[in-house]
Design a protein around this motif. Structure first.
Motif, PDB file in Angstrom:
ATOM      1  N   GLY A 180       0.783  -1.218   0.000  1.00  0.00           N
ATOM      2  CA  GLY A 180       0.000   0.000   0.000  1.00  0.00           C
ATOM      3  C   GLY A 180       0.817   1.271   0.000  1.00  0.00           C
ATOM      4  N   GLN A 181       2.078   1.192  -0.391  1.00  0.00           N
ATOM      5  CA  GLN A 181       2.978   2.342  -0.392  1.00  0.00           C
ATOM      6  C   GLN A 181       3.192   2.844  -1.819  1.00  0.00           C
ATOM      7  N   THR A 182       3.990   3.903  -1.960  1.00  0.00           N
ATOM      8  CA  THR A 182       4.291   4.453  -3.273  1.00  0.00           C
ATOM      9  C   THR A 182       5.779   4.750  -3.390  1.00  0.00           C
ATOM     10  N   ILE A 183       6.254   4.774  -4.620  1.00  0.00           N
ATOM     11  CA  ILE A 183       7.575   5.326  -4.917  1.00  0.00           C
ATOM     12  C   ILE A 183       7.338   6.765  -5.355  1.00  0.00           C
ATOM     13  N   SER A 184       7.994   7.703  -4.689  1.00  0.00           N
ATOM     14  CA  SER A 184       7.749   9.123  -4.939  1.00  0.00           C
ATOM     15  C   SER A 184       8.151   9.509  -6.354  1.00  0.00           C
ATOM     16  N   GLN A 185       7.521  10.582  -6.854  1.00  0.00           N
ATOM     17  CA  GLN A 185       7.904  11.058  -8.175  1.00  0.00           C
ATOM     18  C   GLN A 185       9.334  11.577  -8.124  1.00  0.00           C
ATOM     19  N   PRO A 186      10.095  11.385  -9.187  1.00  0.00           N
ATOM     20  CA  PRO A 186      11.518  11.737  -9.171  1.00  0.00           C
ATOM     21  C   PRO A 186      11.796  13.184  -8.796  1.00  0.00           C
ATOM     22  N   SER A 187      10.966  14.129  -9.247  1.00  0.00           N
ATOM     23  CA  SER A 187      11.250  15.526  -8.920  1.00  0.00           C
ATOM     24  C   SER A 187      11.144  15.782  -7.428  1.00  0.00           C
ATOM     25  N   VAL A 188      10.225  15.093  -6.745  1.00  0.00           N
ATOM     26  CA  VAL A 188      10.106  15.253  -5.294  1.00  0.00           C
ATOM     27  C   VAL A 188      11.307  14.624  -4.596  1.00  0.00           C
ATOM     28  N   VAL A 189      11.744  13.457  -5.076  1.00  0.00           N
ATOM     29  CA  VAL A 189      12.961  12.832  -4.541  1.00  0.00           C
ATOM     30  C   VAL A 189      14.135  13.800  -4.683  1.00  0.00           C
ATOM     31  N   GLY A 190      14.247  14.416  -5.851  1.00  0.00           N
ATOM     32  CA  GLY A 190      15.339  15.347  -6.088  1.00  0.00           C
ATOM     33  C   GLY A 190      15.271  16.581  -5.209  1.00  0.00           C
ATOM     34  N   LEU A 191      14.079  17.143  -5.068  1.00  0.00           N
ATOM     35  CA  LEU A 191      13.922  18.355  -4.259  1.00  0.00           C
ATOM     36  C   LEU A 191      14.173  18.078  -2.780  1.00  0.00           C
ATOM     37  N   MET A 192      13.727  16.917  -2.289  1.00  0.00           N
ATOM     38  CA  MET A 192      13.964  16.570  -0.887  1.00  0.00           C
ATOM     39  C   MET A 192      15.448  16.341  -0.636  1.00  0.00           C
ATOM     40  N   THR A 193      16.102  15.651  -1.561  1.00  0.00           N
ATOM     41  CA  THR A 193      17.543  15.404  -1.430  1.00  0.00           C
ATOM     42  C   THR A 193      18.306  16.720  -1.474  1.00  0.00           C
ATOM     43  N   GLN A 194      17.915  17.590  -2.384  1.00  0.00           N
ATOM     44  CA  GLN A 194      18.556  18.896  -2.516  1.00  0.00           C
ATOM     45  C   GLN A 194      18.408  19.722  -1.238  1.00  0.00           C
ATOM     46  N   ALA A 195      17.221  19.660  -0.620  1.00  0.00           N
ATOM     47  CA  ALA A 195      16.957  20.445   0.595  1.00  0.00           C
ATOM     48  C   ALA A 195      17.809  19.984   1.773  1.00  0.00           C
ATOM     49  N   LEU A 196      18.255  18.723   1.754  1.00  0.00           N
ATOM     50  CA  LEU A 196      19.092  18.213   2.841  1.00  0.00           C
ATOM     51  C   LEU A 196      20.505  18.797   2.811  1.00  0.00           C
ATOM     52  N   ASN A 197      20.963  19.219   1.628  1.00  0.00           N
ATOM     53  CA  ASN A 197      22.316  19.791   1.488  1.00  0.00           C
ATOM     54  C   ASN A 197      23.357  18.866   2.114  1.00  0.00           C
ATOM     55  N   ILE A 198      23.403  17.643   1.617  1.00  0.00           N
ATOM     56  CA  ILE A 198      24.269  16.598   2.177  1.00  0.00           C
ATOM     57  C   ILE A 198      25.718  16.833   1.786  1.00  0.00           C
ATOM     58  N   SER A 199      26.621  16.609   2.738  1.00  0.00           N
ATOM     59  CA  SER A 199      28.055  16.639   2.445  1.00  0.00           C
ATOM     60  C   SER A 199      28.575  15.196   2.400  1.00  0.00           C
ATOM     61  N   PRO A 200      29.732  14.982   1.769  1.00  0.00           N
ATOM     62  CA  PRO A 200      30.214  13.611   1.565  1.00  0.00           C
ATOM     63  C   PRO A 200      30.476  12.823   2.837  1.00  0.00           C
ATOM     64  N   ARG A 201      30.638  13.468   3.974  1.00  0.00           N
ATOM     65  CA  ARG A 201      30.924  12.755   5.212  1.00  0.00           C
ATOM     66  C   ARG A 201      29.689  12.590   6.100  1.00  0.00           C
ATOM     67  N   ASP A 202      28.533  12.962   5.592  1.00  0.00           N
ATOM     68  CA  ASP A 202      27.323  12.929   6.404  1.00  0.00           C
ATOM     69  C   ASP A 202      26.774  11.506   6.592  1.00  0.00           C
ATOM     70  N   LYS A 203      26.216  11.294   7.774  1.00  0.00           N
ATOM     71  CA  LYS A 203      25.456  10.081   8.090  1.00  0.00           C
ATOM     72  C   LYS A 203      23.982  10.448   8.051  1.00  0.00           C
ATOM     73  N   VAL A 204      23.222   9.738   7.219  1.00  0.00           N
ATOM     74  CA  VAL A 204      21.832  10.102   6.950  1.00  0.00           C
ATOM     75  C   VAL A 204      20.893   8.996   7.428  1.00  0.00           C
ATOM     76  N   LEU A 205      19.793   9.406   8.047  1.00  0.00           N
ATOM     77  CA  LEU A 205      18.711   8.485   8.387  1.00  0.00           C
ATOM     78  C   LEU A 205      17.534   8.769   7.470  1.00  0.00           C
ATOM     79  N   GLU A 206      17.035   7.719   6.814  1.00  0.00           N
ATOM     80  CA  GLU A 206      15.803   7.823   6.040  1.00  0.00           C
ATOM     81  C   GLU A 206      14.724   7.028   6.749  1.00  0.00           C
ATOM     82  N   VAL A 207      13.594   7.660   7.014  1.00  0.00           N
ATOM     83  CA  VAL A 207      12.452   6.980   7.619  1.00  0.00           C
ATOM     84  C   VAL A 207      11.435   6.708   6.516  1.00  0.00           C
TER      85      VAL A 207
END
Length: 223
Positions: A66-93
């Protein structure tokens, strides 16, 4: 939106990549690191069954449980908003299909992803292994409580909507850390919120309207 092609099976070839990246840029995904990550990760690997011929369209698609795979643009915008650096440890819920975690893995040092549905975690792990992605740890569990044993995190991404930014997750965010989370009732308009932990407290920015499945406590039934 990318036009659906009838030829099967689809492959993430140069033409599809060009169309895919153009669609992302047109929706506001401009971070070069994010675009490169999404070019490397074939969304078609995460979409199966009746909808696999629509894998490269900018639209959410159903997946099991009953779940969905998000649309690519939303995946991109959410990833962009995180402003991840190469040494970051990330949690995805909310592992879901595993696509978002795979994108994060191209930018971050380590990704922990948690989902309440054992089937989704099992299937995502198999794809990660097949793609030789080694910096993702996928866990079955109650994501609303995060992963206290691995905290604190530099970045936290929540791919299900909560009524408010979850307190247990905010508590696992490092000083200077960023969390991106959809907030709102499941049957109403939701807003994508960016939260940053600063010395002065938590700073909130509203990014855009979104629509996500609700964040649910507990474990899902095995299917």
């Amino acid at each position: 939106m990318i036009t659906s092609l009838k030829a099967r099976p689809l492959t993430f070839d140069a033409e599809h990549k060009m169309q895919f990246l153009f669609a992302l840029r047109s929706k506001g995904v401009t971070d070069t690191r994010v675009l490169e990550a999404m070019e490397k990760v074939d969304r078609g690997r995460f979409v199966t069954g009746l909808f696999e011929d629509r894998a490269y369209e900018d639209m959410p698609l159903p997946i099991p449980c009953g779940q969905t795979i998000s649309q690519p643009s939303v995946v991109g915008l959410m990833t962009q908003a995180l402003n991840i650096s190469p040494r970051d440890k990330v949690l995805e819920v909310g592992t879901g299909s595993g696509y978002q975690a795979a994108v994060l893995s191209q930018i971050a040092r380590r990704v922990y992803t948690i989902d309440r549905h054992q089937r989704l975690v099992r299937e995502a792990r198999a794809i990660f292994d097949d793609m030789d992605i080694t910096n993702i740890t996928a866990i079955t569990g109650d994501g609303s409580h995060g992963l206290p044993d691995q905290a604190p995190f530099d970045r936290i991404l929540v791919t299900a909507a909560a009524e408010d930014p979850p307190g247990p997750l905010l508590a696992q965010l490092k000083m200077g850390g960023i969390m991106v989370v959809p907030v709102g009732q499941s049957d109403a308009v939701q807003s994508l919120i960016r939260v940053e932990r600063t010395e002065a407290g938590l700073e909130y920015d509203e990014l855009r309207p979104v629509r996500f499945v609700p964040l649910v406590e507990g474990l899902g039934r095995e299917t």
